[in-house]
Design a protein around this motif. Structure first.
Motif, mmCIF file in Angstrom:
data_model
loop_
_atom_site.group_PDB
_atom_site.id
_atom_site.type_symbol
_atom_site.label_atom_id
_atom_site.label_comp_id
_atom_site.label_asym_id
_atom_site.label_seq_id
_atom_site.Cartn_x
_atom_site.Cartn_y
_atom_site.Cartn_z
ATOM 1 N N TYR A 41 0.709 -1.249 0.037
ATOM 2 C CA TYR A 41 -0.043 -0.125 0.090
ATOM 3 C C TYR A 41 0.975 1.451 -0.062
ATOM 4 C CZ TYR A 41 -3.490 3.317 1.717
ATOM 5 O OH TYR A 41 -4.084 4.542 2.090
ATOM 6 N N SER A 42 1.969 1.321 1.015
ATOM 7 C CA SER A 42 2.860 2.251 1.090
ATOM 8 C C SER A 42 3.642 2.603 -0.435
ATOM 9 C CB SER A 42 3.857 2.430 1.934
ATOM 10 O OG SER A 42 3.149 2.071 3.529
ATOM 11 N N VAL A 43 3.877 1.322 -1.171
ATOM 12 C CA VAL A 43 4.606 1.479 -2.300
ATOM 13 C C VAL A 43 3.665 2.181 -3.263
ATOM 14 C CG1 VAL A 43 5.615 0.145 -4.097
ATOM 15 C CG2 VAL A 43 6.338 -0.443 -1.872
ATOM 16 N N GLY A 44 2.594 1.723 -3.271
ATOM 17 C CA GLY A 44 1.302 2.251 -4.426
ATOM 18 C C GLY A 44 1.293 3.827 -4.206
ATOM 19 N N LYS A 45 1.437 4.192 -2.940
ATOM 20 C CA LYS A 45 1.025 5.460 -2.342
ATOM 21 C C LYS A 45 2.343 6.374 -2.710
ATOM 22 C CE LYS A 45 -2.886 6.531 -0.616
ATOM 23 N NZ LYS A 45 -3.877 7.012 -1.539
ATOM 24 N N THR A 46 3.438 6.201 -2.643
ATOM 25 C CA THR A 46 4.661 6.851 -2.849
ATOM 26 C C THR A 46 5.367 6.749 -4.143
ATOM 27 O OG1 THR A 46 5.958 5.045 -1.796
ATOM 28 C CG2 THR A 46 4.997 6.813 -0.321
ATOM 29 N N THR A 47 4.695 5.678 -4.927
ATOM 30 C CA THR A 47 5.685 5.481 -6.208
ATOM 31 C C THR A 47 4.952 5.608 -7.240
ATOM 32 O OG1 THR A 47 7.069 4.025 -4.887
ATOM 33 C CG2 THR A 47 7.263 3.860 -7.184
ATOM 34 N N ARG B 150 4.463 -6.704 -10.615
ATOM 35 C CA ARG B 150 4.220 -5.270 -10.388
ATOM 36 C C ARG B 150 5.726 -5.007 -9.849
ATOM 37 N NH1 ARG B 150 -1.710 -4.945 -8.080
ATOM 38 N NH2 ARG B 150 -2.737 -6.071 -9.517
ATOM 39 N N ILE B 151 6.614 -5.525 -9.354
ATOM 40 C CA ILE B 151 7.669 -4.893 -8.955
ATOM 41 C C ILE B 151 8.641 -5.810 -9.528
ATOM 42 C CG2 ILE B 151 9.202 -4.710 -6.927
ATOM 43 C CD1 ILE B 151 6.726 -3.929 -5.323
ATOM 44 N N THR B 152 9.838 -5.166 -10.324
ATOM 45 C CA THR B 152 10.989 -5.954 -10.855
ATOM 46 C C THR B 152 12.137 -5.279 -10.069
ATOM 47 O OG1 THR B 152 11.092 -4.366 -12.421
ATOM 48 C CG2 THR B 152 9.832 -6.201 -12.870
ATOM 49 N N PHE C 113 14.723 -1.501 -6.939
ATOM 50 C CA PHE C 113 13.506 -2.203 -7.227
ATOM 51 C C PHE C 113 12.369 -0.929 -7.961
ATOM 52 C CE2 PHE C 113 14.700 -4.359 -3.478
ATOM 53 C CZ PHE C 113 14.484 -5.772 -3.836
ATOM 54 N N PHE C 114 11.768 -1.581 -8.997
ATOM 55 C CA PHE C 114 10.838 -0.527 -9.871
ATOM 56 C C PHE C 114 9.338 -1.027 -9.709
ATOM 57 C CE2 PHE C 114 15.092 -0.135 -11.326
ATOM 58 C CZ PHE C 114 15.215 1.508 -11.701
ATOM 59 N N LEU C 115 8.438 -0.130 -9.577
ATOM 60 C CA LEU C 115 6.962 -0.464 -9.884
ATOM 61 C C LEU C 115 6.931 -0.371 -11.249
ATOM 62 C CD1 LEU C 115 4.629 -0.816 -8.164
ATOM 63 C CD2 LEU C 115 4.213 1.723 -8.229
ATOM 64 N N THR C 116 6.321 -1.583 -11.909
ATOM 65 C CA THR C 116 6.087 -1.886 -13.222
ATOM 66 C C THR C 116 4.670 -1.792 -13.502
ATOM 67 O OG1 THR C 116 6.244 -4.147 -12.902
ATOM 68 C CG2 THR C 116 8.151 -3.030 -13.899
ATOM 69 N N VAL D 92 4.312 4.527 -11.373
ATOM 70 C CA VAL D 92 4.588 3.200 -12.034
ATOM 71 C C VAL D 92 5.749 3.703 -13.195
ATOM 72 C CG1 VAL D 92 3.683 1.775 -13.802
ATOM 73 C CG2 VAL D 92 2.219 2.357 -12.233
ATOM 74 N N GLY D 93 6.426 2.895 -13.262
ATOM 75 C CA GLY D 93 7.738 2.935 -13.889
ATOM 76 C C GLY D 93 8.950 3.622 -13.312
ATOM 77 N N GLN D 94 8.649 4.172 -12.281
ATOM 78 C CA GLN D 94 9.845 4.742 -11.216
ATOM 79 C C GLN D 94 10.529 3.799 -10.203
ATOM 80 O OE1 GLN D 94 10.939 7.893 -11.920
ATOM 81 N NE2 GLN D 94 9.269 7.788 -13.578
ATOM 82 N N ALA D 95 11.788 4.259 -9.898
ATOM 83 C CA ALA D 95 12.329 3.119 -8.795
ATOM 84 C C ALA D 95 11.764 3.453 -7.491
ATOM 85 C CB ALA D 95 13.686 3.721 -8.705
ATOM 86 N N ILE D 96 11.508 2.589 -6.787
ATOM 87 C CA ILE D 96 10.856 2.615 -5.348
ATOM 88 C C ILE D 96 11.778 3.238 -4.360
ATOM 89 C CG2 ILE D 96 9.731 1.296 -3.471
ATOM 90 C CD1 ILE D 96 8.895 -0.641 -5.734
ATOM 91 N N ASP D 97 11.215 4.308 -3.755
ATOM 92 C CA ASP D 97 12.263 4.904 -2.695
ATOM 93 C C ASP D 97 11.954 4.109 -1.384
ATOM 94 O OD1 ASP D 97 13.730 6.405 -1.009
ATOM 95 O OD2 ASP D 97 12.296 8.336 -1.279
ATOM 96 N N ILE D 98 12.941 3.276 -0.968
ATOM 97 C CA ILE D 98 12.692 2.423 0.072
ATOM 98 C C ILE D 98 12.540 3.324 1.555
ATOM 99 C CG2 ILE D 98 13.654 0.597 1.587
ATOM 100 C CD1 ILE D 98 14.632 -0.577 -1.069
ATOM 101 N N ASP D 99 13.621 4.333 1.683
ATOM 102 C CA ASP D 99 13.297 5.159 2.800
ATOM 103 C C ASP D 99 12.066 5.909 2.784
ATOM 104 O OD1 ASP D 99 15.868 4.290 3.706
ATOM 105 O OD2 ASP D 99 17.026 5.885 2.287
#
Length: 130
Positions: free
Chosen positions: A33-39, A86-88, A94-97, A41-48
């Motif tokens: 949910y947090s990934v979906g709200k902060t990232t 959804r994640i690669t 990690f990227f949200l695809t 699609v197509g961008q790198a996931i900001d883990i911090d």
């Protein structure tokens, strides 16, 4: 006590009672949910950024980066077809695809239900103690 933490705890308890999964599987919906709200699609996931969102939105103090990385690794290595993935992982990032819009909607519905029920309990306890 932080109301978001109470609601998060209620959701975790419900997941634990119904599915009896390992702890990473139980926390996974919150992380995704947090990934979906902060990232986007197509961008790198900001883990911090995901960790910070988890702290602010759900009341988890000092949410560990390693937990997010482990969950993202599981998602990236999942045996789904590449069009459904959804994640690669590329170049140690990690990227949200594909988006999590449908899961976000379900999660928000469950969150609202837990919030409503926890408010009922808190109000009843306040009356009782007064």
């Amino acid at each position: 006590m932080n109301r978001n933490a109470i609601i998060s705890l209620a959701m975790i308890c419900a997941l634990w009672e119904t599915k009896r999964q390992d702890l990473l599987d139980i926390i996974k919906p919150f992380v995704l949910y947090s990934v979906g709200k902060t990232t986007t699609v197509g961008q790198a996931i900001d883990i911090d950024g995901v960790c910070l969102y988890m702290e602010n939105e759900f009341g988890y103090a000092h949410f560990q980066r390693a937990v997010v990385e482990r969950i993202l690794s599981r998602q990236a290595s999942n045996k789904t077809t590449s069009s459904l993935k959804r994640i690669t992982k590329r170049d140690h990032k990690f990227f949200l695809t594909n988006g999590y819009d449908d899961e976000i909607e379900k999660f928000e519905s469950r969150k609202a239900e837990c919030k409503h029920k926890s408010n009922e309990v808190l109000n009843a306890l306040a009356k009782y103690f007064n």
